[in-house]
Design an enzyme around this catalytic site. Structure first.
Site, PDB file in Angstrom:
ATOM      1  N   ASP A 116      33.556  50.813  52.040  1.00 55.76           N
ATOM      2  CA  ASP A 116      32.241  51.404  52.017  1.00 55.76           C
ATOM      3  C   ASP A 116      32.588  52.887  51.424  1.00 55.76           C
ATOM      4  O   ASP A 116      33.827  53.241  51.488  1.00 55.76           O
ATOM      5  CB  ASP A 116      31.532  51.487  53.292  1.00 55.76           C
ATOM      6  CG  ASP A 116      32.556  52.090  54.496  1.00 55.76           C
ATOM      7  OD1 ASP A 116      33.706  51.781  54.368  1.00 55.76           O
ATOM      8  OD2 ASP A 116      32.108  52.949  55.197  1.00 55.76           O
ATOM      9  N   ASP A 126      37.883  58.155  47.449  1.00 56.75           N
ATOM     10  CA  ASP A 126      37.789  57.512  48.776  1.00 56.75           C
ATOM     11  C   ASP A 126      37.033  56.384  49.143  1.00 56.75           C
ATOM     12  O   ASP A 126      35.781  56.336  49.005  1.00 56.75           O
ATOM     13  CB  ASP A 126      37.148  58.826  49.373  1.00 56.75           C
ATOM     14  CG  ASP A 126      37.040  58.562  51.151  1.00 56.75           C
ATOM     15  OD1 ASP A 126      37.701  57.330  51.593  1.00 56.75           O
ATOM     16  OD2 ASP A 126      36.239  59.156  51.803  1.00 56.75           O
ATOM     17  N   GLU A 163      33.667  52.626  57.802  1.00 61.64           N
ATOM     18  CA  GLU A 163      34.660  53.668  58.174  1.00 61.64           C
ATOM     19  C   GLU A 163      33.804  54.968  57.951  1.00 61.64           C
ATOM     20  O   GLU A 163      34.022  55.798  58.801  1.00 61.64           O
ATOM     21  CB  GLU A 163      35.934  53.528  57.027  1.00 61.64           C
ATOM     22  CG  GLU A 163      36.878  54.381  57.669  1.00 61.64           C
ATOM     23  CD  GLU A 163      36.925  56.025  57.232  1.00 61.64           C
ATOM     24  OE1 GLU A 163      37.685  56.673  57.942  1.00 61.64           O
ATOM     25  OE2 GLU A 163      36.159  56.345  56.251  1.00 61.64           O
ATOM     26  N   GLU A 164      32.940  54.942  56.989  1.00 64.35           N
ATOM     27  CA  GLU A 164      31.989  56.192  56.715  1.00 64.35           C
ATOM     28  C   GLU A 164      31.110  56.539  57.934  1.00 64.35           C
ATOM     29  O   GLU A 164      30.437  57.391  57.883  1.00 64.35           O
ATOM     30  CB  GLU A 164      31.528  56.384  55.438  1.00 64.35           C
ATOM     31  CG  GLU A 164      32.651  56.436  54.377  1.00 64.35           C
ATOM     32  CD  GLU A 164      33.792  57.444  54.162  1.00 64.35           C
ATOM     33  OE1 GLU A 164      33.550  58.358  55.074  1.00 64.35           O
ATOM     34  OE2 GLU A 164      34.441  57.621  53.326  1.00 64.35           O
ATOM     35  N   GLU A 171      44.280  55.662  52.106  1.00 61.55           N
ATOM     36  CA  GLU A 171      43.315  56.755  52.081  1.00 61.55           C
ATOM     37  C   GLU A 171      43.859  57.828  51.233  1.00 61.55           C
ATOM     38  O   GLU A 171      45.269  57.996  51.051  1.00 61.55           O
ATOM     39  CB  GLU A 171      43.022  57.547  53.536  1.00 61.55           C
ATOM     40  CG  GLU A 171      42.127  56.481  54.489  1.00 61.55           C
ATOM     41  CD  GLU A 171      40.790  56.853  54.205  1.00 61.55           C
ATOM     42  OE1 GLU A 171      40.362  57.599  53.176  1.00 61.55           O
ATOM     43  OE2 GLU A 171      39.689  56.424  54.962  1.00 61.55           O
TER      44      GLU A 171
HETATM   45 ZN   LIG Z   1      38.006  57.266  53.355  1.00 60.23          ZN
END
Ligand SMILES: [Zn+2]
Length: 364
Positions: free
Chosen positions: A66, A96, A125-126, A154
């Site tokens: 995501d 990212d 994750e976001e 990351e």
């Molecule tokens: Zn990230």
């Protein structure tokens, strides 16, 4: 499919949290020689692909498909990657972290390994990260299949590709102190208890203070006040109640209990209530562990740069791996335009990142 094609393919999915836009279907096909576990919960999709090559240890790559919404200020379509002559690629997720996902998948595609190789991907994750990585790790624990090591791809580099890996993260603890006094007339201070006056002499002893001295890998944990309020915006009434909010980004030397003791020491003679909530726990992977050593030498060999071992920054999904006792490091491309318009990276970095992951796999 070469790595550039793979990267562009992933960048084109409009995988805004928690939607994967069918990216997982594509990834399943790409790594079709791997077995899969899929855990979908509350609109969040998680994909775990694994292959047991031998009886050796279990190494897991991890990340998120995501991205945050594009926002304004783009010079091109954020989901139609623009590639410049010098190899710069502009699109949402280039840093990212579709670069990291691309490098991991490409390194795994034709790998041979002496143990179990896996990848854990989430579509949240976001966002709240409530039903993502954590859910998968809970499941893996239940079936006794937790990895020994994890590499979260990351973006960790600061100014040059290869200059930093993360071997841990600080935790985060939020707190509220409520101070109870007695409301009254400003002209008769003796008849009231003014919590503003009470806290005045305490503030210099707590505001911005270090709760420990830090250590080789962590900066000191600081008591950071984020809000203080009391009173009703008038000059003739003194308040009966004050509320102070704070946050501590804590290292492994400070925990909820030590924060409670710190507050108690300073407020012990007053009528107050403390509420603490821990949003994430700190973790650190021993610098002498195999995973840190292998990635460090692979980075040096590929980039001629010796990476520093960092624990700085906010939280990431690496914290969940840390909590499950998995030896975890993070390494990825330069982080300087994440979540920003015109997010970009260089193809060269993605190629090198994959090369580094391949070296780690081969020398494990
Ligand atoms: Zn990230």
């Amino acid at each position: 499919m070469n790595i550039k094609e793979l990267f562009i393919k992933l960048l084109k999915f409009k995988s805004i949290t928690p939607n994967d836009d069918n990216a997982f279907q594509f990834i399943k096909n790409y790594l079709n020689q791997f077995e899969r576990i899929e855990i979908n919960k509350n609109g969040v999709k998680n994909l775990f692909l694994y292959k047991k090559f031998g009886d050796g240890e279990h190494l897991c790559f991890a990340g998120h498909i995501d991205v945050v919404p594009a926002g304004d200020g783009w010079n091109s379509n954020p989901f139609e990657p623009v590639i410049k002559e010098d190899g710069t690629i502009i699109a949402r997720g280039t840093q990212d972290m579709k670069s990291g996902v691309t490098a991991s998948l490409f390194a795994m595609k034709n790998a041979t390994f002496n143990g179990t190789l896996s990848i854990l991907l989430t579509s949240d994750e976001e966002g709240e990260a409530k039903y993502g990585t954590l859910e998968v790790l809970k499941h893996l624990k239940k079936i006794n299949f937790l990895p020994d090591y994890a590499i979260v791809a990351e973006p960790t580099c600061e100014t040059e590709f290869g200059d930093a890996i993360k071997i841990g993260r600080r935790g985060s603890i939020n707190g509220i102190i409520e101070l109870f006094g007695k409301q009254g007339h400003a002209a008769y201070p003796k008849k009231s208890i003014n919590p503003i006056h009470q806290i005045a002499s305490i503030l210099p002893k707590i505001a911005g203070k270090n709760l420990d001295n830090g250590d080789n890998y962590f900066a000191p944990s600081k008591f950071v006040i984020t809000d203080i309020r009391a009173g009703m915006e008038v000059t003739n009434v003194t308040p009966g109640y004050l509320k102070l909010m704070f946050n501590v980004r804590n290292n492994t030397l400070t925990d909820k209990n030590s924060i409670k003791n710190f507050v108690d020491t300073h407020f012990k003679n007053l009528d107050y209530k403390l509420t603490l909530s821990e949003s994430s726990k700190p973790f650190v992977t021993n610098p002498s562990s195999k995973i840190v050593k292998l990635i460090t030498s692979a980075i040096e060999e590929t980039t001629s740069i010796k990476p520093k071992l960092s624990t700085a920054g906010g939280t990431s999904d690496a914290r969940f791996f840390g909590e499950f006792g998995i030896k975890t490091i993070e390494f990825g491309v330069i982080n300087d335009t994440i979540h920003a318009p015109n997010e970009y990276t260089k193809l060269e970095y993605v190629e090198q990142l994959s090369e580094i992951f391949q070296k780690v796999i081969n020398s494990f």
